[in-house]
Design a protein around this motif. Sequence first.
Motif, PDB file in Angstrom:
ATOM      1  N   LYS A 150    -115.468  22.508 -23.835  1.00  0.00           N
ATOM      2  CA  LYS A 150    -116.732  22.180 -24.501  1.00  0.00           C
ATOM      3  C   LYS A 150    -116.489  21.506 -25.850  1.00  0.00           C
ATOM      4  O   LYS A 150    -117.150  20.524 -26.205  1.00  0.00           O
ATOM      5  CB  LYS A 150    -117.547  23.457 -24.678  1.00  0.00           C
ATOM      6  CG  LYS A 150    -118.917  23.236 -25.275  1.00  0.00           C
ATOM      7  CD  LYS A 150    -119.688  24.548 -25.370  1.00  0.00           C
ATOM      8  CE  LYS A 150    -121.065  24.336 -25.989  1.00  0.00           C
ATOM      9  NZ  LYS A 150    -121.819  25.621 -26.088  1.00  0.00           N
ATOM     10  N   ASP A 151    -115.514  22.035 -26.607  1.00  0.00           N
ATOM     11  CA  ASP A 151    -115.200  21.438 -27.908  1.00  0.00           C
ATOM     12  C   ASP A 151    -114.658  20.017 -27.749  1.00  0.00           C
ATOM     13  O   ASP A 151    -114.988  19.112 -28.530  1.00  0.00           O
ATOM     14  CB  ASP A 151    -114.192  22.307 -28.651  1.00  0.00           C
ATOM     15  CG  ASP A 151    -114.768  23.672 -29.017  1.00  0.00           C
ATOM     16  OD1 ASP A 151    -116.009  23.782 -29.086  1.00  0.00           O
ATOM     17  OD2 ASP A 151    -113.979  24.609 -29.233  1.00  0.00           O
ATOM     18  N   LEU A 152    -113.811  19.816 -26.738  1.00  0.00           N
ATOM     19  CA  LEU A 152    -113.249  18.481 -26.518  1.00  0.00           C
ATOM     20  C   LEU A 152    -114.337  17.473 -26.150  1.00  0.00           C
ATOM     21  O   LEU A 152    -114.317  16.327 -26.618  1.00  0.00           O
ATOM     22  CB  LEU A 152    -112.192  18.537 -25.416  1.00  0.00           C
ATOM     23  CG  LEU A 152    -110.849  19.170 -25.799  1.00  0.00           C
ATOM     24  CD1 LEU A 152    -109.954  19.289 -24.577  1.00  0.00           C
ATOM     25  CD2 LEU A 152    -110.153  18.351 -26.878  1.00  0.00           C
ATOM     26  N   LYS A 153    -115.281  17.898 -25.333  1.00  0.00           N
ATOM     27  CA  LYS A 153    -116.373  16.990 -24.983  1.00  0.00           C
ATOM     28  C   LYS A 153    -117.189  16.622 -26.214  1.00  0.00           C
ATOM     29  O   LYS A 153    -117.603  15.464 -26.376  1.00  0.00           O
ATOM     30  CB  LYS A 153    -117.267  17.645 -23.933  1.00  0.00           C
ATOM     31  CG  LYS A 153    -116.637  17.730 -22.549  1.00  0.00           C
ATOM     32  CD  LYS A 153    -117.583  18.370 -21.555  1.00  0.00           C
ATOM     33  CE  LYS A 153    -116.973  18.427 -20.155  1.00  0.00           C
ATOM     34  NZ  LYS A 153    -117.899  19.067 -19.183  1.00  0.00           N
ATOM     35  N   GLY A 154    -117.439  17.615 -27.083  1.00  0.00           N
ATOM     36  CA  GLY A 154    -118.176  17.325 -28.304  1.00  0.00           C
ATOM     37  C   GLY A 154    -117.433  16.374 -29.213  1.00  0.00           C
ATOM     38  O   GLY A 154    -118.030  15.463 -29.815  1.00  0.00           O
ATOM     39  N   MET A 155    -116.112  16.541 -29.328  1.00  0.00           N
ATOM     40  CA  MET A 155    -115.326  15.639 -30.173  1.00  0.00           C
ATOM     41  C   MET A 155    -115.226  14.248 -29.569  1.00  0.00           C
ATOM     42  O   MET A 155    -115.205  13.248 -30.285  1.00  0.00           O
ATOM     43  CB  MET A 155    -113.931  16.230 -30.399  1.00  0.00           C
ATOM     44  CG  MET A 155    -113.922  17.445 -31.307  1.00  0.00           C
ATOM     45  SD  MET A 155    -112.255  18.021 -31.712  1.00  0.00           S
ATOM     46  CE  MET A 155    -111.738  18.686 -30.134  1.00  0.00           C
ATOM     47  N   MET A 156    -115.167  14.155 -28.227  1.00  0.00           N
ATOM     48  CA  MET A 156    -115.092  12.851 -27.590  1.00  0.00           C
ATOM     49  C   MET A 156    -116.353  12.029 -27.838  1.00  0.00           C
ATOM     50  O   MET A 156    -116.304  10.793 -27.873  1.00  0.00           O
ATOM     51  CB  MET A 156    -114.860  13.016 -26.081  1.00  0.00           C
ATOM     52  CG  MET A 156    -113.458  13.457 -25.717  1.00  0.00           C
ATOM     53  SD  MET A 156    -112.214  12.251 -26.232  1.00  0.00           S
ATOM     54  CE  MET A 156    -110.720  13.063 -25.670  1.00  0.00           C
ATOM     55  N   LYS A 157    -117.482  12.692 -28.006  1.00  0.00           N
ATOM     56  CA  LYS A 157    -118.709  11.958 -28.275  1.00  0.00           C
ATOM     57  C   LYS A 157    -118.688  11.287 -29.644  1.00  0.00           C
ATOM     58  O   LYS A 157    -119.314  10.256 -29.845  1.00  0.00           O
ATOM     59  CB  LYS A 157    -119.902  12.909 -28.183  1.00  0.00           C
ATOM     60  CG  LYS A 157    -120.170  13.429 -26.772  1.00  0.00           C
ATOM     61  CD  LYS A 157    -121.358  14.379 -26.762  1.00  0.00           C
ATOM     62  CE  LYS A 157    -121.624  14.910 -25.346  1.00  0.00           C
ATOM     63  NZ  LYS A 157    -122.767  15.846 -25.314  1.00  0.00           N
ATOM     64  N   THR A 158    -118.000  11.881 -30.580  1.00  0.00           N
ATOM     65  CA  THR A 158    -117.938  11.315 -31.933  1.00  0.00           C
ATOM     66  C   THR A 158    -116.864  10.245 -32.075  1.00  0.00           C
ATOM     67  O   THR A 158    -116.871   9.477 -33.040  1.00  0.00           O
ATOM     68  CB  THR A 158    -117.668  12.428 -32.951  1.00  0.00           C
ATOM     69  OG1 THR A 158    -116.421  13.071 -32.637  1.00  0.00           O
ATOM     70  CG2 THR A 158    -118.781  13.481 -32.912  1.00  0.00           C
TER      71      THR A 158
END
Length: 231
Positions: free
Chosen positions: A114-122
Motif C-alpha cells: 500500500k505504501d509503495l503504491k502511494g509513493m508511486m503516485k507521487t
Amino acid sequence: MKRVFGAKKNKEPPPSIQDAAERINKRGESVDEKVKNLDAELAKYKEQLKKMRPGPAQEAVKARAMRLLKQKRMYEGQRDMIYNQAFNLDQVSFAAEGLKDAQQTMSALKSANKDLKGMMKTVKISEIDSMQDEMMDLMDVSTEIQESLGRSYNVPDYIDEEELMGELDALEADMGAETEADSVPSYLQPEKEHDLESELNLPSIPSGQQVPAQAEDEFGLPRVPRASIRG
C-alpha cells in the motif's frame, strides 16, 4: 424467568496450547518423581535379598519388591503417554507459531504494498526525464562558462598553417646549425687564449740570433726597460 430457565453462565475461554503444555509437563515431573522413589525402594529390597537366606522372610520381601515393580511399570507407562502428549502439543504449538508468523508477514507485505503504491503516485517518469534534461542543459551551460573564463588573451585564436610550417622550419634550421657547430652551446664553450705577440706587435726574431735573457721582477714577470716607460 431466571428462576424457570436459569441465568446464562459465562463460558470460560478454552485453555491455550501453552497452558496445556505446562500442565502436562507438571504431570510428567510428578510421575518421574514417583518412579525415582520406587527405584530407591527397589534398590533397598535388592540389598536385603542378597543378605537373606531362603525362607518365609525372603519370600515376603520378594512379594513387596514385585508389588513395587508393578507400580513402577505402571508409572513408566503413564510417563510415556504424557511425553507423547507433550510432544504432540509442541508440534501443534510450533505450527501455530508458524501461522502467526505467516499472518504477520502477510500484514507487513500488504502494508508495504500500500505504501509503495502511494509513493508511486507521487513519482512520475515524465518528471524524472524532464529533470534529467534540465540537468544536462545546466551542465552544458556550466561547461561553456568555464571555457569562457579560461580563455587566454595573449594567444591568437587562429594560426595559419603556412605560418606554422614556416616557424617549424626556422626552428629546425636553428637546431641544425647549433648541432653542426658544436654539441656544446656557445655560452658554455671555453674562451680562446689571447695571442700576446699579435697584441704587442713585437718584431720577429732573426734566425741564428739568441734573445738576451731579461731580468724578472719579484712577481716572475719580465722587467720592462725604463726608457720604454719614459717614452
